[in-house]
Write a protein that holds these residues in place. Structure first.
Motif, PDB file in Angstrom:
ATOM      1  N   GLU A 141       0.816  -1.106   0.240  1.00 20.09           N
ATOM      2  CA  GLU A 141       0.131   0.074  -0.400  1.00 20.09           C
ATOM      3  C   GLU A 141       0.816   1.463   0.529  1.00 20.09           C
ATOM      4  OE1 GLU A 141      -1.686  -2.580   3.333  1.00 20.09           O
ATOM      5  OE2 GLU A 141       0.070  -2.780   2.036  1.00 20.09           O
ATOM      6  N   GLU A 151      -6.109   4.015  -1.808  1.00 22.15           N
ATOM      7  CA  GLU A 151      -6.601   2.816  -0.911  1.00 22.15           C
ATOM      8  C   GLU A 151      -7.868   2.711  -1.621  1.00 22.15           C
ATOM      9  OE1 GLU A 151      -7.668   0.119   2.604  1.00 22.15           O
ATOM     10  OE2 GLU A 151      -5.765   0.689   2.924  1.00 22.15           O
ATOM     11  N   ARG A 154     -11.483  -2.830   1.336  1.00 20.59           N
ATOM     12  CA  ARG A 154      -9.981  -3.677   1.549  1.00 20.59           C
ATOM     13  C   ARG A 154     -10.932  -5.260   1.540  1.00 20.59           C
ATOM     14  NH1 ARG A 154      -4.934  -3.943   4.236  1.00 20.59           N
ATOM     15  NH2 ARG A 154      -4.725  -1.558   4.353  1.00 20.59           N
ATOM     16  N   VAL A 170      -5.774  -6.291  -0.706  1.00 23.45           N
ATOM     17  CA  VAL A 170      -5.918  -4.447  -0.431  1.00 23.45           C
ATOM     18  C   VAL A 170      -6.681  -4.120  -1.872  1.00 23.45           C
ATOM     19  CG1 VAL A 170      -5.835  -1.761  -0.288  1.00 23.45           C
ATOM     20  CG2 VAL A 170      -4.616  -4.093   1.919  1.00 23.45           C
ATOM     21  N   MET A 172      -7.103  -1.203  -4.924  1.00 19.32           N
ATOM     22  CA  MET A 172      -6.619   0.258  -4.751  1.00 19.32           C
ATOM     23  C   MET A 172      -6.909   0.738  -6.454  1.00 19.32           C
ATOM     24  SD  MET A 172      -2.746  -0.135  -2.964  1.00 19.32           S
ATOM     25  CE  MET A 172      -3.297   1.773  -2.506  1.00 19.32           C
TER      26      MET A 172
END
Length: 182
Positions: A141, A151, A154, A170, A172
């Protein structure tokens, strides 16, 4: 450090020598603990080659691009940029398999590949946004954030590497329009 960035936009652009280097890199990255699509090392050619061949078969000028970095005559890393053919989401691209060979880590290879990917996505494919999914707990990240990624969500505990090592996936995104590349 990087001597060349190159693109492959069709299966014919991937020579047997490049195919061999991509397989070797993917094996080295995975077996060094990299989050590159094979979560359970060790892996060898039997696992990696068919997945790479399927990836190469998807290459197309308006669909998927392979970007490679070489240094000192060796493959230092690679990444794949994909575009969904569905017109509802064709303005989005997806990033897959960013890899830096362990021998070249910490030398800016991943950053150079991502900057070139951003340029190709924006200037050649006219994409507006990019997305990727990264394994949590690897520091990825922070790497992507330094390149302008944010981000967007999740999936908690989505990845079970071992019975005692469960990680978030995660999600993004990177907006390409109206921004300078980082």
């Amino acid at each position: 450090m990087i001597t060349a960035l190159a693109h492959a936009s069709s299966p014919g652009d991937v020579s047997p020598a490049l195919r061999r280097c991509l397989i070797d890199c993917w094996i080295a990255v995975t077996n060094a603990g990299g989050a590159a699509g094979f979560p359970f090392p060790p892996v060898g050619e039997a696992e990696v080659a068919p997945v790479l061949d399927a990836l190469v078969d998807r290459l197309g000028p308006d669909r998927h691009r392979l970007i490679t970095a070489t240094a000192g005559g060796r493959l230092a890393g690679w990444v794949v940029l994909g575009r969904d053919p569905n017109p509802l989401v064709a303005h989005w691209g997806s990033v897959h398999h960013l890899q830096t060979h362990p021998d070249f880590r910490g030398r800016g290879v991943g950053t150079a590949l991502m900057r070139e990917l951003h340029r190709v996505a924006r200037d050649e494919l006219s994409l507006d946004h990019l997305r990727l999914a990264a394994r949590g707990g690897e520091g990825l990240e922070t790497f992507y954030a330094a390149l302008g990624w944010r981000e967007s969500g999740r999936w908690p505990a989505a990845l079970r590497l071992t019975p005692h090592d469960t990680r978030d996936e995660v999600l993004m995104r990177r907006d390409l329009r109206g921004t300078e590349d980082t």
